[in-house]
Write a protein that holds these residues in place. Structure first.
Motif, PDB file in Angstrom:
ATOM      1  N   PHE A   1       4.424   5.943   6.169  1.00 41.14           N
ATOM      2  CA  PHE A   1       3.926   4.591   6.397  1.00 41.14           C
ATOM      3  C   PHE A   1       2.436   4.438   6.097  1.00 41.14           C
ATOM      4  O   PHE A   1       1.944   3.320   5.930  1.00 41.14           O
ATOM      5  N   TYR A   2       1.703   5.548   6.027  1.00 41.38           N
ATOM      6  CA  TYR A   2       0.255   5.424   5.848  1.00 41.38           C
ATOM      7  C   TYR A   2      -0.106   4.878   4.470  1.00 41.38           C
ATOM      8  O   TYR A   2      -1.047   4.085   4.340  1.00 41.38           O
ATOM      9  N   ALA A   3       0.605   5.295   3.438  1.00 42.57           N
ATOM     10  CA  ALA A   3       0.317   4.774   2.096  1.00 42.57           C
ATOM     11  C   ALA A   3       0.577   3.275   2.049  1.00 42.57           C
ATOM     12  O   ALA A   3      -0.194   2.508   1.458  1.00 42.57           O
ATOM     13  N   PHE A   4       1.648   2.857   2.691  1.00 43.27           N
ATOM     14  CA  PHE A   4       1.990   1.442   2.750  1.00 43.27           C
ATOM     15  C   PHE A   4       0.908   0.659   3.493  1.00 43.27           C
ATOM     16  O   PHE A   4       0.467  -0.403   3.054  1.00 43.27           O
ATOM     17  N   ALA A   5       0.465   1.192   4.634  1.00 44.70           N
ATOM     18  CA  ALA A   5      -0.564   0.521   5.428  1.00 44.70           C
ATOM     19  C   ALA A   5      -1.900   0.479   4.691  1.00 44.70           C
ATOM     20  O   ALA A   5      -2.637  -0.515   4.764  1.00 44.70           O
ATOM     21  N   TRP A   6      -2.227   1.547   3.957  1.00 46.54           N
ATOM     22  CA  TRP A   6      -3.499   1.607   3.232  1.00 46.54           C
ATOM     23  C   TRP A   6      -3.580   0.486   2.198  1.00 46.54           C
ATOM     24  O   TRP A   6      -4.603  -0.189   2.065  1.00 46.54           O
ATOM     25  N   LYS A   7      -2.474   0.253   1.494  1.00 45.42           N
ATOM     26  CA  LYS A   7      -2.459  -0.765   0.444  1.00 45.42           C
ATOM     27  C   LYS A   7      -2.494  -2.172   1.013  1.00 45.42           C
ATOM     28  O   LYS A   7      -3.114  -3.069   0.438  1.00 45.42           O
ATOM     29  N   ARG A   8      -1.826  -2.376   2.135  1.00 45.45           N
ATOM     30  CA  ARG A   8      -1.649  -3.727   2.650  1.00 45.45           C
ATOM     31  C   ARG A   8      -2.589  -4.108   3.786  1.00 45.45           C
ATOM     32  O   ARG A   8      -2.912  -5.271   3.968  1.00 45.45           O
ATOM     33  N   LEU A   9      -3.020  -3.134   4.587  1.00 45.41           N
ATOM     34  CA  LEU A   9      -3.840  -3.431   5.757  1.00 45.41           C
ATOM     35  C   LEU A   9      -5.221  -2.789   5.709  1.00 45.41           C
ATOM     36  O   LEU A   9      -6.029  -2.992   6.618  1.00 45.41           O
ATOM     37  N   GLY A  10      -5.501  -1.990   4.674  1.00 43.49           N
ATOM     38  CA  GLY A  10      -6.839  -1.464   4.497  1.00 43.49           C
ATOM     39  C   GLY A  10      -7.064  -0.088   5.091  1.00 43.49           C
ATOM     40  O   GLY A  10      -6.265   0.419   5.880  1.00 43.49           O
ATOM     41  N   ALA A  11      -8.194   0.497   4.707  1.00 45.45           N
ATOM     42  CA  ALA A  11      -8.498   1.872   5.083  1.00 45.45           C
ATOM     43  C   ALA A  11      -8.778   2.023   6.574  1.00 45.45           C
ATOM     44  O   ALA A  11      -8.317   2.977   7.210  1.00 45.45           O
ATOM     45  N   GLU A  12      -9.543   1.081   7.142  1.00 44.85           N
ATOM     46  CA  GLU A  12      -9.912   1.223   8.556  1.00 44.85           C
ATOM     47  C   GLU A  12      -8.683   1.215   9.450  1.00 44.85           C
ATOM     48  O   GLU A  12      -8.526   2.085  10.325  1.00 44.85           O
ATOM     49  N   PHE A  13      -7.797   0.247   9.225  1.00 39.67           N
ATOM     50  CA  PHE A  13      -6.570   0.161  10.022  1.00 39.67           C
ATOM     51  C   PHE A  13      -5.735   1.426   9.868  1.00 39.67           C
ATOM     52  O   PHE A  13      -5.220   1.968  10.844  1.00 39.67           O
ATOM     53  N   THR A  14      -5.617   1.914   8.638  1.00 33.54           N
ATOM     54  CA  THR A  14      -4.784   3.084   8.378  1.00 33.54           C
ATOM     55  C   THR A  14      -5.357   4.338   9.030  1.00 33.54           C
ATOM     56  O   THR A  14      -4.626   5.123   9.649  1.00 33.54           O
ATOM     57  N   LEU A  15      -6.647   4.543   8.907  1.00 29.60           N
ATOM     58  CA  LEU A  15      -7.273   5.727   9.492  1.00 29.60           C
ATOM     59  C   LEU A  15      -7.200   5.696  11.017  1.00 29.60           C
ATOM     60  O   LEU A  15      -6.949   6.726  11.662  1.00 29.60           O
ATOM     61  N   LYS A  16      -7.410   4.515  11.592  1.00 35.39           N
ATOM     62  CA  LYS A  16      -7.298   4.410  13.040  1.00 35.39           C
ATOM     63  C   LYS A  16      -5.860   4.658  13.493  1.00 35.39           C
ATOM     64  O   LYS A  16      -5.616   5.288  14.527  1.00 35.39           O
ATOM     65  N   SER A  17      -4.909   4.168  12.703  1.00 39.79           N
ATOM     66  CA  SER A  17      -3.499   4.386  13.041  1.00 39.79           C
ATOM     67  C   SER A  17      -3.137   5.866  12.951  1.00 39.79           C
ATOM     68  O   SER A  17      -2.402   6.393  13.800  1.00 39.79           O
ATOM     69  N   PHE A  18      -3.643   6.535  11.915  1.00 42.45           N
ATOM     70  CA  PHE A  18      -3.398   7.968  11.782  1.00 42.45           C
ATOM     71  C   PHE A  18      -3.953   8.720  12.987  1.00 42.45           C
ATOM     72  O   PHE A  18      -3.293   9.609  13.548  1.00 42.45           O
ATOM     73  N   PHE A  19      -5.157   8.353  13.407  1.00 44.48           N
ATOM     74  CA  PHE A  19      -5.748   8.982  14.589  1.00 44.48           C
ATOM     75  C   PHE A  19      -4.887   8.732  15.825  1.00 44.48           C
ATOM     76  O   PHE A  19      -4.612   9.649  16.611  1.00 44.48           O
ATOM     77  N   CYS A  20      -4.442   7.484  16.002  1.00 46.45           N
ATOM     78  CA  CYS A  20      -3.654   7.137  17.187  1.00 46.45           C
ATOM     79  C   CYS A  20      -2.325   7.886  17.217  1.00 46.45           C
ATOM     80  O   CYS A  20      -1.908   8.381  18.273  1.00 46.45           O
ATOM     81  N   VAL A  21      -1.641   7.966  16.081  1.00 44.12           N
ATOM     82  CA  VAL A  21      -0.365   8.672  16.017  1.00 44.12           C
ATOM     83  C   VAL A  21      -0.557  10.150  16.329  1.00 44.12           C
ATOM     84  O   VAL A  21       0.210  10.752  17.093  1.00 44.12           O
ATOM     85  N   THR A  22      -1.588  10.742  15.747  1.00 45.18           N
ATOM     86  CA  THR A  22      -1.858  12.164  15.984  1.00 45.18           C
ATOM     87  C   THR A  22      -2.178  12.428  17.443  1.00 45.18           C
ATOM     88  O   THR A  22      -1.646  13.368  18.063  1.00 45.18           O
ATOM     89  N   ALA A  23      -3.047  11.586  18.016  1.00 48.88           N
ATOM     90  CA  ALA A  23      -3.427  11.770  19.419  1.00 48.88           C
ATOM     91  C   ALA A  23      -2.236  11.574  20.342  1.00 48.88           C
ATOM     92  O   ALA A  23      -2.038  12.348  21.301  1.00 48.88           O
ATOM     93  N   LEU A  24      -1.412  10.561  20.078  1.00 45.78           N
ATOM     94  CA  LEU A  24      -0.239  10.329  20.921  1.00 45.78           C
ATOM     95  C   LEU A  24       0.732  11.497  20.829  1.00 45.78           C
ATOM     96  O   LEU A  24       1.311  11.922  21.841  1.00 45.78           O
ATOM     97  N   SER A  25       0.916  12.032  19.624  1.00 49.19           N
ATOM     98  CA  SER A  25       1.813  13.173  19.439  1.00 49.19           C
ATOM     99  C   SER A  25       1.384  14.353  20.299  1.00 49.19           C
ATOM    100  O   SER A  25       2.210  15.011  20.948  1.00 49.19           O
ATOM    101  N   LEU A  26       0.101  14.620  20.320  1.00 49.21           N
ATOM    102  CA  LEU A  26      -0.422  15.737  21.112  1.00 49.21           C
ATOM    103  C   LEU A  26      -0.318  15.455  22.608  1.00 49.21           C
ATOM    104  O   LEU A  26       0.059  16.333  23.403  1.00 49.21           O
ATOM    105  N   LEU A  27      -0.654  14.230  23.000  1.00 48.11           N
ATOM    106  CA  LEU A  27      -0.621  13.889  24.426  1.00 48.11           C
ATOM    107  C   LEU A  27       0.789  13.993  25.000  1.00 48.11           C
ATOM    108  O   LEU A  27       0.981  14.543  26.086  1.00 48.11           O
ATOM    109  N   VAL A  28       1.775  13.466  24.273  1.00 49.75           N
ATOM    110  CA  VAL A  28       3.148  13.503  24.787  1.00 49.75           C
ATOM    111  C   VAL A  28       3.663  14.935  24.879  1.00 49.75           C
ATOM    112  O   VAL A  28       4.434  15.278  25.784  1.00 49.75           O
TER     113      VAL A  28
END
Length: 208
Positions: free
Chosen positions: A74-101
């Motif tokens: 989904f990151y490539a899709f988000a990068w094209k449509r929602l921009g770099a900032e949104f995508t990078l923040k989303s990547f961080f959030c997914v990674t952090a949530l994965s570790l926390l859970v």
């Protein structure tokens, strides 16, 4: 490459890095705690997290590993449509949530957990955690990205989009799980999406 989509109305207010950091920290901790309540009961939910839970239960892999991996496309899709900032923040959030859970249960376990109480807490905590992530221009990846895009293009709220997707997922779940598990899981998903549908508004964070 197509130009990034216009920034949704609710993102026109710019948060400082410190505001983003504390916002994400609270939102992700809240979301992860909610998911731990749900997974401790052996229940599922909708969207990408629900798919990750189903695969984790079936394969024996951890939720964090599965959730991280299935979000990658989904990151490539988000990068094209929602921009770099949104995508990078989303990547961080997914990674952090994965570790926390995966690692919070080391210090958070339940000897007794009522299924109605547990699923209610899941829906409320994870719903408000998602709102916090959205507010700081991020997401928990996956189908949430598509829901936000539909909301931005049409005004149809992201929570309602997710309810439709959840209806399909839970229809399939009836063939994979016992009725009790699906019923409680559906209840938790309705609470979560209700929180988002009633509170995630396009006109809340408009800058003066």
């Amino acid at each position: 490459m197509p130009a990034p989509m216009p920034i949704p109305t609710e993102y026109r207010y710019s948060h400082t890095p410190i505001e983003d950091a504390q916002g994400f920290a609270i939102a992700l901790l809240t979301s992860a705690t909610g998911i731990i309540f749900l997974s401790s009961l052996g229940f599922i939910t909708g969207q990408t997290a629900g798919l990750a839970l189903i695969i984790a239960y079936a394969s024996g892999w951890s939720f964090g590993t599965v959730f991280f991996l299935i979000n990658l496309p989904f990151y490539a899709f988000a990068w094209k449509r929602l921009g770099a900032e949104f995508t990078l923040k989303s990547f961080f959030c997914v990674t952090a949530l994965s570790l926390l859970v995966d690692y919070l249960p080391i210090g958070l376990q339940f000897e007794t957990l009522n299924p109605i109480l547990g699923t209610t807490i899941f829906g409320v905590l994870t719903g408000y955690g998602l709102l916090g992530v959205f507010r700081h221009k991020g997401s928990l990846g996956g189908l949430g990205v598509i829901a936000l895009m539909i909301q931005d293009r049409t005004g149809f709220r992201a929570g309602y989009v997710q309810l439709i997707v959840d209806a399909v997922l839970f229809t399939v779940a009836f063939f994979l799980f016992d009725t009790r598990t699906v019923a409680y899981s559906l209840y938790g998903a309705l609470i979560l999406n209700g929180v988002i549908a009633f509170n995630h508004r396009r006109d809340v964070y408009i800058a003066d």
